[in-house]
Design an enzyme around this catalytic site. Structure first.
Site, PDB file in Angstrom:
ATOM      1  N   PRO A   9      -8.087 -12.712  -5.525  1.00  0.00           N
ATOM      2  CG  PRO A   9      -7.809 -12.320  -3.260  1.00  0.00           C
ATOM      3  CD  PRO A   9      -7.040 -12.678  -4.497  1.00  0.00           C
ATOM      4  CG  ASN A  10     -13.081 -10.667  -3.385  1.00  0.00           C
ATOM      5  OD1 ASN A  10     -14.026 -11.437  -3.253  1.00  0.00           O
ATOM      6  ND2 ASN A  10     -12.253 -10.399  -2.406  1.00  0.00           N
ATOM      7  NE  ARG A  17     -13.777  -6.248  -5.242  1.00  0.00           N
ATOM      8  CZ  ARG A  17     -12.452  -6.329  -5.141  1.00  0.00           C
ATOM      9  NH1 ARG A  17     -11.738  -6.625  -6.203  1.00  0.00           N
ATOM     10  NH2 ARG A  17     -11.873  -6.135  -4.006  1.00  0.00           N
ATOM     11  CE1 TYR A  22     -10.654  -2.376  -7.094  1.00  0.00           C
ATOM     12  CE2 TYR A  22     -12.724  -2.830  -5.974  1.00  0.00           C
ATOM     13  CZ  TYR A  22     -11.358  -2.672  -5.947  1.00  0.00           C
ATOM     14  OH  TYR A  22     -10.671  -2.803  -4.758  1.00  0.00           O
ATOM     15  CG  ASN A  74      -5.368  -6.724  -9.501  1.00  0.00           C
ATOM     16  OD1 ASN A  74      -5.108  -6.721  -8.299  1.00  0.00           O
ATOM     17  ND2 ASN A  74      -6.288  -5.931 -10.035  1.00  0.00           N
ATOM     18  CB  ALA A  77      -7.371  -8.541  -0.398  1.00  0.00           C
ATOM     19  CD  GLU A  98       2.105  -4.661  -6.660  1.00  0.00           C
ATOM     20  OE1 GLU A  98       3.349  -4.720  -6.509  1.00  0.00           O
ATOM     21  OE2 GLU A  98       1.336  -4.205  -5.807  1.00  0.00           O
ATOM     22  CG  HIS A 100      -2.767  -2.563  -7.396  1.00  0.00           C
ATOM     23  ND1 HIS A 100      -3.266  -3.651  -6.719  1.00  0.00           N
ATOM     24  CD2 HIS A 100      -1.442  -2.528  -7.167  1.00  0.00           C
ATOM     25  CE1 HIS A 100      -2.265  -4.238  -6.074  1.00  0.00           C
ATOM     26  NE2 HIS A 100      -1.150  -3.590  -6.336  1.00  0.00           N
ATOM     27  NE  ARG A 107      -9.829   1.616  -2.783  1.00  0.00           N
ATOM     28  CZ  ARG A 107     -10.109   0.332  -3.071  1.00  0.00           C
ATOM     29  NH1 ARG A 107      -9.419  -0.294  -4.017  1.00  0.00           N
ATOM     30  NH2 ARG A 107     -11.061  -0.304  -2.431  1.00  0.00           N
TER      31      ARG A 107
END
Ligand code: DQA
Length: 149
Positions: A9-10, A17, A22, A74, A77, A98, A100, A107
């Site tokens: 998502p996103n 964004r 990012y 990725n 969330a 995975e 990111h 964060r």
């Protein structure tokens, strides 16, 4: 040598964004770069993005019947919430990396836990969008090693 790259998502908003976190590279740029890299490496690559958890689970499940050898995700969330995506990977038993873009450990605390990391082959975190390319390089090495055995 088929590899599927999943974005959650996103991540369709990459480039616009929160660019301070990012960066300005779009998802289309990331996918084009991965396709070019895969072509050089002789890997068949498919990219898939969805904002929907069930669609990602469906894509992971379908990968087994397609003979996909490795995946990269990725999860956005869903990293921090999704037992369903974790179970899908365990269910198909296809190794995955995975990824990111940001360093999630710099964060908020809720980003420090991943439901996927302990079942992932490897985790890339904080390398920006370069992390996708580094992950594909790693996947290529693993696939060649497996093919040589
Ligand atoms: C992310 C980190 C997640 O915490 C966040 O929800 C994202 C992107 C990253 O690429 O840094 O959507 O996975």
């Amino acid at each position: 040598m088929k590899v599927v790259v999943l974005n959650g998502p996103n991540l369709n908003l990459l480039g616009t964004r929160e660019p301070q976190i990012y960066g300005s590279t779009t998802l289309a740029d990331v996918e084009a770069s991965l396709r070019a890299q895969a072509k050089e490496l002789g890997i068949e690559l498919e990219c898939f993005q969805s904002n929907h958890e069930g669609a990602i689970v469906d894509r992971i499940q379908a990968a087994r019947a397609e003979g996909v050898k490795f995946m990269m995700i990725n999860p956005g969330a869903f990293t921090h919430t999704s037992v369903a995506i974790r179970d899908a990977f365990s269910g198909v038993a296809i190794p995955f990396v995975e990824v990111h873009i940001s360093n999630v450990y710099k964060r908020e605390a809720f980003r420090h836990h991943s439901y996927l990391s302990d079942v992932a082959e490897a985790v890339m975190c904080g390398f920006g969008t370069l992390g996708y390319n580094l992950a594909l390089q790693f996947i290529n090495t693993k696939l060649r090693q497996a093919a040589a055995q």
